[in-house]
Design a protein around this motif. Structure first.
Motif, PDB file in Angstrom:
ATOM      1  N   TYR A 110      10.206 -13.760  -0.916  1.00  0.00           N
ATOM      2  CA  TYR A 110       9.349 -13.173   0.109  1.00  0.00           C
ATOM      3  C   TYR A 110       9.515 -11.660   0.220  1.00  0.00           C
ATOM      4  CZ  TYR A 110       8.169 -17.803   1.906  1.00  0.00           C
ATOM      5  OH  TYR A 110       7.699 -19.079   2.038  1.00  0.00           O
ATOM      6  N   VAL A 111      10.752 -11.175   0.334  1.00  0.00           N
ATOM      7  CA  VAL A 111      10.960  -9.754   0.607  1.00  0.00           C
ATOM      8  C   VAL A 111      11.930  -9.048  -0.337  1.00  0.00           C
ATOM      9  CG1 VAL A 111      10.329  -9.869   3.051  1.00  0.00           C
ATOM     10  CG2 VAL A 111      12.711 -10.275   2.383  1.00  0.00           C
ATOM     11  N   TYR A 112      12.879  -9.754  -0.904  1.00  0.00           N
ATOM     12  CA  TYR A 112      13.927  -9.123  -1.707  1.00  0.00           C
ATOM     13  C   TYR A 112      13.327  -8.326  -2.866  1.00  0.00           C
ATOM     14  CZ  TYR A 112      18.126  -8.544  -4.501  1.00  0.00           C
ATOM     15  OH  TYR A 112      19.166  -8.014  -5.227  1.00  0.00           O
ATOM     16  N   HIS A 113      13.743  -7.053  -2.948  1.00  0.00           N
ATOM     17  CA  HIS A 113      13.281  -6.103  -3.985  1.00  0.00           C
ATOM     18  C   HIS A 113      11.766  -5.911  -3.973  1.00  0.00           C
ATOM     19  CE1 HIS A 113      16.634  -5.029  -6.964  1.00  0.00           C
ATOM     20  NE2 HIS A 113      17.132  -5.187  -5.767  1.00  0.00           N
ATOM     21  N   ARG A 114      11.136  -6.020  -2.807  1.00  0.00           N
ATOM     22  CA  ARG A 114       9.676  -5.878  -2.711  1.00  0.00           C
ATOM     23  C   ARG A 114       9.295  -4.685  -1.836  1.00  0.00           C
ATOM     24  NH1 ARG A 114       6.349  -9.520  -0.935  1.00  0.00           N
ATOM     25  NH2 ARG A 114       4.857  -8.915  -2.512  1.00  0.00           N
ATOM     26  N   THR A 115      10.160  -3.655  -1.790  1.00  0.00           N
ATOM     27  CA  THR A 115       9.884  -2.456  -1.005  1.00  0.00           C
ATOM     28  C   THR A 115       8.502  -1.905  -1.349  1.00  0.00           C
ATOM     29  OG1 THR A 115      12.241  -1.958  -1.114  1.00  0.00           O
ATOM     30  CG2 THR A 115      10.797  -0.191  -0.342  1.00  0.00           C
ATOM     31  N   PHE A 116       7.755  -1.544  -0.309  1.00  0.00           N
ATOM     32  CA  PHE A 116       6.404  -0.969  -0.381  1.00  0.00           C
ATOM     33  C   PHE A 116       5.325  -1.980  -0.769  1.00  0.00           C
ATOM     34  CE2 PHE A 116       9.133   2.770  -1.653  1.00  0.00           C
ATOM     35  CZ  PHE A 116       9.159   3.339  -0.388  1.00  0.00           C
ATOM     36  N   GLN A 117       5.695  -3.205  -1.056  1.00  0.00           N
ATOM     37  CA  GLN A 117       4.708  -4.234  -1.364  1.00  0.00           C
ATOM     38  C   GLN A 117       4.331  -4.956  -0.075  1.00  0.00           C
ATOM     39  OE1 GLN A 117       5.574  -6.679  -4.851  1.00  0.00           O
ATOM     40  NE2 GLN A 117       7.175  -5.200  -5.397  1.00  0.00           N
ATOM     41  N   PRO A 118       3.162  -5.572  -0.035  1.00  0.00           N
ATOM     42  CA  PRO A 118       2.766  -6.263   1.193  1.00  0.00           C
ATOM     43  C   PRO A 118       3.574  -7.539   1.413  1.00  0.00           C
ATOM     44  CG  PRO A 118       1.114  -6.598  -0.514  1.00  0.00           C
ATOM     45  CD  PRO A 118       2.109  -5.609  -1.065  1.00  0.00           C
ATOM     46  N   SER A 128      13.024  -1.403   3.146  1.00  0.00           N
ATOM     47  CA  SER A 128      14.413  -1.660   2.770  1.00  0.00           C
ATOM     48  C   SER A 128      15.302  -0.542   3.277  1.00  0.00           C
ATOM     49  CB  SER A 128      14.545  -1.805   1.252  1.00  0.00           C
ATOM     50  OG  SER A 128      14.180  -0.612   0.607  1.00  0.00           O
ATOM     51  N   TRP A 129      16.560  -0.859   3.474  1.00  0.00           N
ATOM     52  CA  TRP A 129      17.573   0.098   3.879  1.00  0.00           C
ATOM     53  C   TRP A 129      18.924  -0.520   3.541  1.00  0.00           C
ATOM     54  CZ3 TRP A 129      14.588  -2.864   6.994  1.00  0.00           C
ATOM     55  CH2 TRP A 129      15.212  -3.719   7.887  1.00  0.00           C
ATOM     56  N   THR A 130      19.997   0.128   3.938  1.00  0.00           N
ATOM     57  CA  THR A 130      21.336  -0.347   3.611  1.00  0.00           C
ATOM     58  C   THR A 130      22.034  -0.891   4.850  1.00  0.00           C
ATOM     59  OG1 THR A 130      21.515   1.274   1.834  1.00  0.00           O
ATOM     60  CG2 THR A 130      23.562   0.318   2.621  1.00  0.00           C
ATOM     61  N   VAL A 131      22.612  -2.057   4.707  1.00  0.00           N
ATOM     62  CA  VAL A 131      23.449  -2.662   5.750  1.00  0.00           C
ATOM     63  C   VAL A 131      24.684  -3.199   5.039  1.00  0.00           C
ATOM     64  CG1 VAL A 131      23.687  -4.512   7.452  1.00  0.00           C
ATOM     65  CG2 VAL A 131      21.488  -3.335   7.208  1.00  0.00           C
ATOM     66  N   ASP A 133      26.762  -1.617   3.100  1.00  0.00           N
ATOM     67  CA  ASP A 133      26.828  -1.057   1.749  1.00  0.00           C
ATOM     68  C   ASP A 133      25.968  -1.788   0.729  1.00  0.00           C
ATOM     69  OD1 ASP A 133      28.605   0.951   2.553  1.00  0.00           O
ATOM     70  OD2 ASP A 133      30.347  -0.333   2.209  1.00  0.00           O
ATOM     71  N   ARG A 134      25.033  -2.609   1.187  1.00  0.00           N
ATOM     72  CA  ARG A 134      24.137  -3.334   0.278  1.00  0.00           C
ATOM     73  C   ARG A 134      22.709  -3.185   0.802  1.00  0.00           C
ATOM     74  NH1 ARG A 134      26.549  -7.795  -2.344  1.00  0.00           N
ATOM     75  NH2 ARG A 134      24.714  -7.698  -3.664  1.00  0.00           N
ATOM     76  N   GLY A 135      21.768  -3.170  -0.109  1.00  0.00           N
ATOM     77  CA  GLY A 135      20.374  -3.100   0.287  1.00  0.00           C
ATOM     78  C   GLY A 135      19.935  -4.364   0.991  1.00  0.00           C
ATOM     79  N   VAL A 136      19.053  -4.200   1.956  1.00  0.00           N
ATOM     80  CA  VAL A 136      18.456  -5.329   2.653  1.00  0.00           C
ATOM     81  C   VAL A 136      16.956  -5.065   2.743  1.00  0.00           C
ATOM     82  CG1 VAL A 136      18.793  -4.443   5.010  1.00  0.00           C
ATOM     83  CG2 VAL A 136      18.686  -6.905   4.624  1.00  0.00           C
ATOM     84  N   TRP A 137      16.162  -6.124   2.647  1.00  0.00           N
ATOM     85  CA  TRP A 137      14.702  -6.016   2.658  1.00  0.00           C
ATOM     86  C   TRP A 137      14.165  -6.834   3.813  1.00  0.00           C
ATOM     87  CZ3 TRP A 137      17.871  -5.724  -1.333  1.00  0.00           C
ATOM     88  CH2 TRP A 137      17.657  -4.718  -2.277  1.00  0.00           C
ATOM     89  N   ALA A 138      13.088  -6.339   4.433  1.00  0.00           N
ATOM     90  CA  ALA A 138      12.534  -7.054   5.583  1.00  0.00           C
ATOM     91  C   ALA A 138      11.086  -6.662   5.803  1.00  0.00           C
ATOM     92  CB  ALA A 138      13.348  -6.745   6.835  1.00  0.00           C
ATOM     93  N   CYS A 139      10.391  -7.508   6.533  1.00  0.00           N
ATOM     94  CA  CYS A 139       9.066  -7.211   7.050  1.00  0.00           C
ATOM     95  C   CYS A 139       9.241  -6.994   8.541  1.00  0.00           C
ATOM     96  CB  CYS A 139       8.093  -8.372   6.805  1.00  0.00           C
ATOM     97  SG  CYS A 139       6.538  -8.157   7.686  1.00  0.00           S
ATOM     98  N   VAL A 140       9.029  -5.776   9.008  1.00  0.00           N
ATOM     99  CA  VAL A 140       9.292  -5.472  10.412  1.00  0.00           C
ATOM    100  C   VAL A 140       8.281  -6.142  11.363  1.00  0.00           C
ATOM    101  CG1 VAL A 140      10.568  -3.352   9.945  1.00  0.00           C
ATOM    102  CG2 VAL A 140       8.085  -3.259  10.267  1.00  0.00           C
ATOM    103  N   SER A 141       7.171  -6.621  10.830  1.00  0.00           N
ATOM    104  CA  SER A 141       6.236  -7.377  11.673  1.00  0.00           C
ATOM    105  C   SER A 141       6.700  -8.816  11.843  1.00  0.00           C
ATOM    106  CB  SER A 141       4.827  -7.370  11.070  1.00  0.00           C
ATOM    107  OG  SER A 141       4.283  -6.083  11.127  1.00  0.00           O
ATOM    108  N   CYS A 142       7.140  -9.427  10.770  1.00  0.00           N
ATOM    109  CA  CYS A 142       7.617 -10.821  10.820  1.00  0.00           C
ATOM    110  C   CYS A 142       9.033 -10.921  11.371  1.00  0.00           C
ATOM    111  CB  CYS A 142       7.565 -11.444   9.444  1.00  0.00           C
ATOM    112  SG  CYS A 142       5.894 -11.651   8.780  1.00  0.00           S
ATOM    113  N   GLN A 143       9.770  -9.794  11.343  1.00  0.00           N
ATOM    114  CA  GLN A 143      11.165  -9.766  11.795  1.00  0.00           C
ATOM    115  C   GLN A 143      11.352  -8.621  12.797  1.00  0.00           C
ATOM    116  OE1 GLN A 143      12.068  -9.828   7.325  1.00  0.00           O
ATOM    117  NE2 GLN A 143      14.035 -10.265   8.272  1.00  0.00           N
ATOM    118  N   PRO A 144      10.752  -8.715  13.958  1.00  0.00           N
ATOM    119  CA  PRO A 144      10.845  -7.605  14.903  1.00  0.00           C
ATOM    120  C   PRO A 144      12.253  -7.413  15.435  1.00  0.00           C
ATOM    121  CG  PRO A 144       9.814  -9.505  15.936  1.00  0.00           C
ATOM    122  CD  PRO A 144      10.001  -9.844  14.481  1.00  0.00           C
TER     123      PRO A 144
END
Length: 145
Positions: A110-118, A128-131, A133-144
């Motif tokens: 769904y989201v992993y390594h999909r930065t800038f993709q819908p 994506s950002w770092t939490v 010391d590791r990258g994390v990916w999220a959809c801020v609409s689906c994960q407010p």
């Protein structure tokens, strides 16, 4: 090690209690093998997406329903990954596949390594950002927040 979602005798209450004691972001807590065994970077982003939990939320602020959802999904998805020999978190119906094993490689996550993709569910751009010391990916609409 914390409880292993693949172990038939694993006690999810140990996982819930571990989260209750941690003030770090839930994304960091999921990588802590003392809290839960076997969750790597791919699964943590995918599990948090599926549970609708923002990665930065403190672990001890997750609800009991969210904790149960994270545990249940980890049990299910790790078993699927073990059976297939690869990580597939996208439900086959969402990509027109008949089974997890038939989900195309490009559509398995769904989201992993999909930065800038819908986002596969709502169309919002995946960030994506770092939490921890590791990258994390999220959809801020689906994960407010």
């Amino acid at each position: 090690l914390g409880p292993d979602p693949l172990a038939a005798d694993a006690d999810p209450e140990l996982f819930y209690a571990a989260l209750d004691r941690r003030t770090v972001p839930i994304a960091a807590a999921l990588l802590d093998q003392a809290a839960i065994a076997g969750i790597g970077n791919v699964y943590r982003s995918e599990l948090l997406f599926l549970a609708g939990v923002h990665p930065n939320r403190p672990a001890n602020e997750t609800t009991s329903d969210e904790r149960e959802d994270l545990w249940t999904r980890s049990v299910d998805l790790l078993a699927i990954g073990e059976r297939l020999g690869r990580i597939v978190t996208v439900h086959p119906r969402e990509v027109g596949a008949g089974s997890y094993g038939r989900v195309p490689k490009r559509a398995r996550l769904y989201v992993y390594h999909r930065t800038f993709q819908p986002c596969r569910r709502c169309g919002t751009e995946v960030t994506s950002w770092t939490v921890g010391d590791r990258g994390v990916w999220a959809c801020v609409s689906c994960q407010p927040n």
